[in-house]
Scaffold this motif. Structure first.
Motif, PDB file in Angstrom:
ATOM      1  N   SER B 230       0.852  -1.199   0.000  1.00  0.00           N
ATOM      2  CA  SER B 230       0.000   0.000   0.000  1.00  0.00           C
ATOM      3  C   SER B 230       0.882   1.241   0.000  1.00  0.00           C
ATOM      4  O   SER B 230       2.074   1.147  -0.324  1.00  0.00           O
ATOM      5  N   LEU B 236      -0.938   2.326  -5.584  1.00  0.00           N
ATOM      6  CA  LEU B 236      -2.259   2.917  -5.835  1.00  0.00           C
ATOM      7  C   LEU B 236      -2.572   2.923  -7.337  1.00  0.00           C
ATOM      8  O   LEU B 236      -3.729   2.717  -7.735  1.00  0.00           O
ATOM      9  N   SER B 268      -4.624   2.174  -0.430  1.00  0.00           N
ATOM     10  CA  SER B 268      -4.641   1.607  -1.782  1.00  0.00           C
ATOM     11  C   SER B 268      -6.034   1.192  -2.248  1.00  0.00           C
ATOM     12  O   SER B 268      -6.359   1.321  -3.427  1.00  0.00           O
ATOM     13  N   GLY B 271      -7.900   4.679  -2.817  1.00  0.00           N
ATOM     14  CA  GLY B 271      -7.399   5.350  -4.017  1.00  0.00           C
ATOM     15  C   GLY B 271      -7.756   4.590  -5.279  1.00  0.00           C
ATOM     16  O   GLY B 271      -8.089   5.183  -6.315  1.00  0.00           O
ATOM     17  N   SER B 345      -1.114   7.127   2.574  1.00  0.00           N
ATOM     18  CA  SER B 345      -0.544   7.357   1.258  1.00  0.00           C
ATOM     19  C   SER B 345      -0.311   8.860   1.058  1.00  0.00           C
ATOM     20  O   SER B 345      -1.233   9.663   1.228  1.00  0.00           O
TER      21      SER B 345
END
Lengths: 450, 450
Positions: B230, B236, B268, B271, B345
């Motif tokens: 991730s 992503l 992940s 997104g 992220s």
């Protein structure tokens, strides 16, 4: 454009009726008998346990039965199920055979069992039943019925064999998440259970005892009926949606199976896929070899006797004409719990006697080897039960490699192994053996036939 | 004809490229910094850990990246994944809202993780790498990488947090069935592990320690690289196939989402679904509210600080500009293991700072209640992580019930709970609490930012 991996039917093309193979057979199967009179039983004998609609389906001679819209509506949560072409497995085997598998692990509980649990719950609810009882071993059937009861607002009470209840908590948790009540069997809640516990307070139970408890409750309690997950005609009828879909998917694929393999325990997964193809075979529209695969530890079709026997260990059910190892036979504890049944669907037994299908038995070491090879190529870790079909499929594909034949093989992949992973752990650790059934054990068990 | 339950894409309509949101953003995200110099890092800094193709994807400014045919070929084992209309849930809620869910539990390991594991294994194999190392907690990511490595003939070595290794054996067995080697972390196999064990022989490990072991092995061993599940841009990027498929499926459904909800741990899954819809929003073709949902125990976006911090606990990674609770923050042991990450992220953090998405935190009791309601209506028992999105989805649907609005809600159902059933058992037994993060704990942890 790459060659196709999956053949997916549109919801609108989902079959809207189940197929009853009985009227297409050259002769009808022998009827169940009352154990006292040895006369054929009638619908009234089954009324305390099943709703009228299911009793009618059990004895119907109609070729097709419409699937109620309410059942189709629930089926749509996962059906039509996919048909896959196992291209990566074919490549790994280096076979010219084309291998297809019909995958039922996409259902809410990861097996084919909801195909019959849903209509069983529906018909019971429609007749005013408010509670269903059943037994379960490892828990595949119990979790399917728990899910089905949740969708129709029924209470669900499951007696689970104590050994599994204690050792395999995941299936129990799945049943409880769907809202079911799960009792370890033997329990103090029934006369049958109390009798067992009085004699052996540490009993870890058996499927036979669990059936007795569930049946006893259903017969005694208000608005309560019993549900069975295999063996009976109406259960196999519901499962034929698998084969009906597969036929349509083979049309999409532009292919026709030469060999069809499925594992057999009580027979519902095998019959569900095979019967619609058997119809086509009997009508001369195709000519597949249809092959049932059973464990060497419980070789009902290949080494059992075709005789009237009880469906349960305690002898409470009608007498069924079937291939049996004897109703007090207890198979060695192999991992394919769904194939550890002493008998066989009477309908499949009859069809086997007519010579319309073949059977073979395979030891579980070869089966797990096939399961691991399948997982590492196709990505799906198969439940221990369908690894038997996969082992037979791989045998056939390797024969084709020798002969160069481009046979089309169809295998029933009736579920995944997410809740059976300890069985793979045992295999990888080398703790698996075949448990092939000794002749003396079989002879002794068959001597107890009624 | 009944209204549709599923919207299924044909294999031929599976997206053939991933979408990179970066060039469409009003400003680019801040770069990762070298922890010593605090200067932006370059590709060479990442070369010991990742193959060139993935490093290039990490920094690409191209809008689309073609998916290699070899990766599409493996994707076809389960993709395109289904988009469902949750009609039975809608009915149970009595809402005028239309609820859709994009279901990633159909993958070989039951989650969205293989979407990136497969290309990561492919690009490594293509560059001559023969072994991948990684860490895993409960095991979702480790089992995805194990499957992906099996398909490309790579060795896979996983360091699994000792507490999970001992308490949750099913995921380890899944990894082993796919052929991976799994070590409990801390292990005696690495310097990092030995140092921890010397100080605390009974250590049950942490994700941070497991990362250190996997990274150390990858940096030292021949033909070995490291894989992350991730947080990073290329991860992503690979997950955007989820959202690209969902866009096509909404066309089939003839509908457009007003609200999109997804759970966020490293980001992940969120997104992957959200970025293609964000592209449409930025281009003015639709205007959905996009909402990230995180656990109250680990509220990174809603209560964390947007600052440069380490991606791991030990401080071995570059500094990443992200919403963080502090790299030595250890969340309370909630059941959604995939959401227990101190950071976020950097790309999602940046987009959140730009005001393009919303965020909220929900306690796990409400989440499990949503999970049970979903299971009993839709049949799928959701993994603990996506129950957060479902809880937010149900909140929105109940608001619509009050206002009468016929909003269209899309939720990311990133996996099922077959291997997380003990969490449901704990919820049903009343042994679940929210573990909302106390202010003092947060303040103390943030004080440790580099």
């Amino acid at each position: 454009m790459a060659e196709r991996t999956k053949f997916i039917l549109d919801e609108a093309d989902m079959p809207a009726r189940w197929y009853n193979v009985v009227p297409d057979l050259p002769e009808p199967p022998p009827p169940p008998l009352h154990p006292g009179t040895r006369e054929p039983i009638g619908p009234d004998d089954l009324a305390p346990l099943f709703p009228q609609a299911l009793i009618a389906q059990e004895v119907t001679t109609e070729r097709y039965v419409d699937i109620p819209e309410e059942v189709l509506d629930v089926y749509r949560l996962w059906r039509p199920s996919p048909l896959f072409r196992a291209r990566r497995l074919e490549k790994a085997l280096g076979t010219p055979a084309r291998i297809y598998y019909k995958y039922e692990g996409v259902s809410p509980v990861g097996s084919h069992k909801p195909n019959t649990a849903v209509p069983q719950a529906f018909y019971n609810a429609a007749e005013g039943v408010t509670r269903l009882t059943t037994e379960t071993g490892a828990g595949q059937w119990g979790s399917a019925l728990a899910f089905a009861c949740a969708t129709f607002g029924l209470e669900c009470e499951v007696w689970q064999v104590r050994a599994s209840y204690d050792q395999k908590p995941y299936r129990k948790l799945m049943m409880e998440t769907f809202g079911a009540t799960v009792h370890p069997s033997p329990s103090e809640l029934t006369e049958s259970g109390r009798a067992i516990l009085a004699a052996d307070p540490g009993s870890t139970g058996s499927l036979g005892i669990a059936i007795s408890e569930a049946v006893e409750q259903a017969a005694q309690a208000e608005n309560t009926r019993y549900a069975l997950g295999s063996v009976l005609n109406h259960v196999l009828l519901h499962q034929t949606i698998i084969g009906e879909e597969a036929l349509k998917q083979f049309e999409l694929a532009g292919d026709t199976p030469d060999v069809l393999v499925g594992c057999t325990g009580g027979g519902s997964n095998f019959g569900g896929l095979a019967f619609p193809f058997l119809r086509e075979k009997l009508a001369g529209r195709m000519d597949p070899v249809i092959r049932a695969v059973e464990p060497a530890a419980c070789p009902t079709l290949t080494r059992g006797k075709y005789a009237y026997d009880f469906g349960d260990t305690a002898g409470l059910t009608p007498l069924l004409k079937m291939h049996t190892l004897g109703h007090d036979f207890i198979p060695d504890p192999i991992h394919a719990g769904g194939l550890r049944y002493h008998g066989m669907s009477p309908l499949i037994s009859h069809i086997y006697e007519l010579g319309l299908i073949e059977a073979l038995a395979i030891g579980q070491e070869d089966c797990f080897a096939a399961g691991v090879q399948f997982a590492r190529t196709e990505g799906i870790i198969p439940a221990p039960e369908p690894t038997h079909a996969l082992a037979a499929c791989i045998q056939e594909a390797l024969r084709c490699k020798e002969t160069g034949e481009e046979k089309v093989i169809l295998t029933a992949l009736c579920g995944h192994a997410h809740l059976d992973l300890p069985a793979y752990g045992a295999y990888l650790a080398g703790d698996i053996s075949d448990h092939a059934l000794p002749d003396e054990t079989l002879a002794k068990s068959l001597a107890g036939l009624p």
